[in-house]
Write a protein that holds these residues in place. Structure first.
Motif, mmCIF file in Angstrom:
data_model
loop_
_atom_site.group_PDB
_atom_site.id
_atom_site.type_symbol
_atom_site.label_atom_id
_atom_site.label_comp_id
_atom_site.label_asym_id
_atom_site.label_seq_id
_atom_site.Cartn_x
_atom_site.Cartn_y
_atom_site.Cartn_z
ATOM 1 N N ASP A 1 -46.511 14.200 49.808
ATOM 2 C CA ASP A 1 -47.039 13.846 48.497
ATOM 3 C C ASP A 1 -48.399 13.159 48.583
ATOM 4 N N PHE A 2 -48.575 12.332 49.609
ATOM 5 C CA PHE A 2 -49.855 11.649 49.777
ATOM 6 C C PHE A 2 -50.977 12.651 50.024
ATOM 7 N N LYS A 3 -50.707 13.632 50.855
ATOM 8 C CA LYS A 3 -51.706 14.659 51.153
ATOM 9 C C LYS A 3 -51.970 15.508 49.913
ATOM 10 N N ASN A 4 -50.928 15.847 49.165
ATOM 11 C CA ASN A 4 -51.110 16.630 47.944
ATOM 12 C C ASN A 4 -51.945 15.867 46.918
ATOM 13 N N GLU A 5 -51.731 14.567 46.824
ATOM 14 C CA GLU A 5 -52.526 13.761 45.906
ATOM 15 C C GLU A 5 -53.988 13.737 46.345
ATOM 16 N N SER A 6 -54.211 13.646 47.637
ATOM 17 C CA SER A 6 -55.577 13.668 48.159
ATOM 18 C C SER A 6 -56.249 15.003 47.869
ATOM 19 N N ILE A 7 -55.503 16.076 47.996
ATOM 20 C CA ILE A 7 -56.042 17.406 47.699
ATOM 21 C C ILE A 7 -56.393 17.508 46.223
ATOM 22 N N TYR A 8 -55.547 16.943 45.357
ATOM 23 C CA TYR A 8 -55.832 16.984 43.916
ATOM 24 C C TYR A 8 -57.131 16.241 43.608
ATOM 25 N N TYR A 9 -57.322 15.073 44.213
ATOM 26 C CA TYR A 9 -58.555 14.322 43.972
ATOM 27 C C TYR A 9 -59.774 15.061 44.524
ATOM 28 N N ALA A 10 -59.605 15.760 45.628
ATOM 29 C CA ALA A 10 -60.705 16.552 46.172
ATOM 30 C C ALA A 10 -61.044 17.710 45.228
ATOM 31 N N CYS A 11 -60.011 18.328 44.653
ATOM 32 C CA CYS A 11 -60.235 19.402 43.669
ATOM 33 C C CYS A 11 -60.977 18.860 42.450
ATOM 34 N N GLU A 12 -60.534 17.710 41.975
ATOM 35 C CA GLU A 12 -61.166 17.076 40.821
ATOM 36 C C GLU A 12 -62.632 16.759 41.110
ATOM 37 N N PHE A 13 -62.897 16.251 42.297
ATOM 38 C CA PHE A 13 -64.261 15.913 42.676
ATOM 39 C C PHE A 13 -65.138 17.157 42.734
ATOM 40 N N LEU A 14 -64.642 18.229 43.363
ATOM 41 C CA LEU A 14 -65.426 19.454 43.502
ATOM 42 C C LEU A 14 -65.760 20.066 42.138
ATOM 43 N N ILE A 15 -64.774 20.130 41.265
ATOM 44 C CA ILE A 15 -65.002 20.720 39.940
ATOM 45 C C ILE A 15 -65.991 19.879 39.147
ATOM 46 N N HIS A 16 -65.822 18.568 39.161
ATOM 47 C CA HIS A 16 -66.742 17.717 38.399
ATOM 48 C C HIS A 16 -68.158 17.758 38.989
ATOM 49 N N LEU A 17 -68.246 17.826 40.299
ATOM 50 C CA LEU A 17 -69.548 17.924 40.948
ATOM 51 C C LEU A 17 -70.305 19.160 40.470
ATOM 52 N N GLU B 1 -61.126 21.960 29.382
ATOM 53 C CA GLU B 1 -61.443 23.125 30.193
ATOM 54 C C GLU B 1 -61.671 22.747 31.653
ATOM 55 N N GLU B 2 -62.288 21.587 31.870
ATOM 56 C CA GLU B 2 -62.505 21.116 33.234
ATOM 57 C C GLU B 2 -61.169 20.789 33.905
ATOM 58 N N LYS B 3 -60.276 20.168 33.170
ATOM 59 C CA LYS B 3 -58.947 19.833 33.703
ATOM 60 C C LYS B 3 -58.174 21.105 34.043
ATOM 61 N N LEU B 4 -58.328 22.126 33.239
ATOM 62 C CA LEU B 4 -57.671 23.404 33.510
ATOM 63 C C LEU B 4 -58.186 23.997 34.822
ATOM 64 N N LEU B 5 -59.488 23.924 35.066
ATOM 65 C CA LEU B 5 -60.049 24.405 36.330
ATOM 66 C C LEU B 5 -59.527 23.597 37.511
ATOM 67 N N VAL B 6 -59.430 22.285 37.341
ATOM 68 C CA VAL B 6 -58.916 21.427 38.415
ATOM 69 C C VAL B 6 -57.474 21.803 38.743
ATOM 70 N N ASP B 7 -56.651 21.969 37.709
ATOM 71 C CA ASP B 7 -55.240 22.315 37.919
ATOM 72 C C ASP B 7 -55.090 23.677 38.583
ATOM 73 N N GLN B 8 -55.917 24.635 38.180
ATOM 74 C CA GLN B 8 -55.847 25.962 38.781
ATOM 75 C C GLN B 8 -56.291 25.933 40.245
ATOM 76 N N LEU B 9 -57.344 25.177 40.542
ATOM 77 C CA LEU B 9 -57.792 25.054 41.926
ATOM 78 C C LEU B 9 -56.727 24.359 42.774
ATOM 79 N N PHE B 10 -56.100 23.329 42.242
ATOM 80 C CA PHE B 10 -55.045 22.625 42.964
ATOM 81 C C PHE B 10 -53.865 23.557 43.246
ATOM 82 N N ASP B 11 -53.464 24.346 42.257
ATOM 83 C CA ASP B 11 -52.390 25.316 42.478
ATOM 84 C C ASP B 11 -52.780 26.330 43.544
ATOM 85 N N TYR B 12 -54.026 26.765 43.509
ATOM 86 C CA TYR B 12 -54.529 27.689 44.523
ATOM 87 C C TYR B 12 -54.430 27.064 45.911
#
Length: 147
Positions: A113-129, A91-102
């Motif tokens: 691609d480098f910037k997109n990867e950085s954005i994905y990690y930022a999304c992952e960090f925010l959701i887990h936080l 469920e957490e991964k689903l939230l991360v993926d949805q936020l990244f798509d947003y």
């Protein structure tokens, strides 16, 4: 004559009341601050419109907070935060993926691609936080019998 209510209606009502009570500990300032900490660095690049994505960040942060709070009962009964997090990983991964798509849709990050990867990690960090924050607050409320 009495109204007949179903069990699912009662469960939904109880869930809504719990979510209202757990959200009383959360402020909009906290949500905005954490969102800016995660995505403010992308705003300075010039191609990232932070005002367009701030509301989405707040919505997904609240969802992650509520998800962590709902799983806090397992922590209350003795499981560690890591094992409970593994339980809610899908469920957490689903939230991360949805936020990244947003972010890709509303943030206009481009084709880097480098910037997109950085954005994905930022999304992952925010959701887990926020998941962790909700877990801790929910566990505290259970220990204090405020549920």
């Amino acid at each position: 004559m009495e109204n007949i209510t179903s069990l699912s209606d009662k469960r939904r009502e109880k869930q809504i009341n719990y979510e209202r009570s757990i959200l009383k500990d959360l402020t909009l300032t906290q949500l905005k601050t954490k969102a800016y900490e995660c995505f403010g660095v992308f705003m300075h690049s010039g191609k990232f419109d932070y005002s367009a994505i701030e509301d989405g960040c707040i919505d997904f942060s609240i969802e992650a907070y509520l998800l962590g709070a709902s799983y806090s009962r397992f922590g209350f009964f003795g499981e560690t935060m890591q094992t409970v997090n593994a339980r809610s990983r899908r469920e957490e991964k689903l939230l991360v993926d949805q936020l990244f798509d947003y972010m890709l849709i509303w943030g206009n990050p481009g084709e880097n691609d480098f910037k997109n990867e950085s954005i994905y990690y930022a999304c992952e960090f925010l959701i887990h936080l926020w998941w962790s924050e909700g877990f801790e607050k929910g566990e505290k409320r259970l220990k204090l019998r405020l549920h």
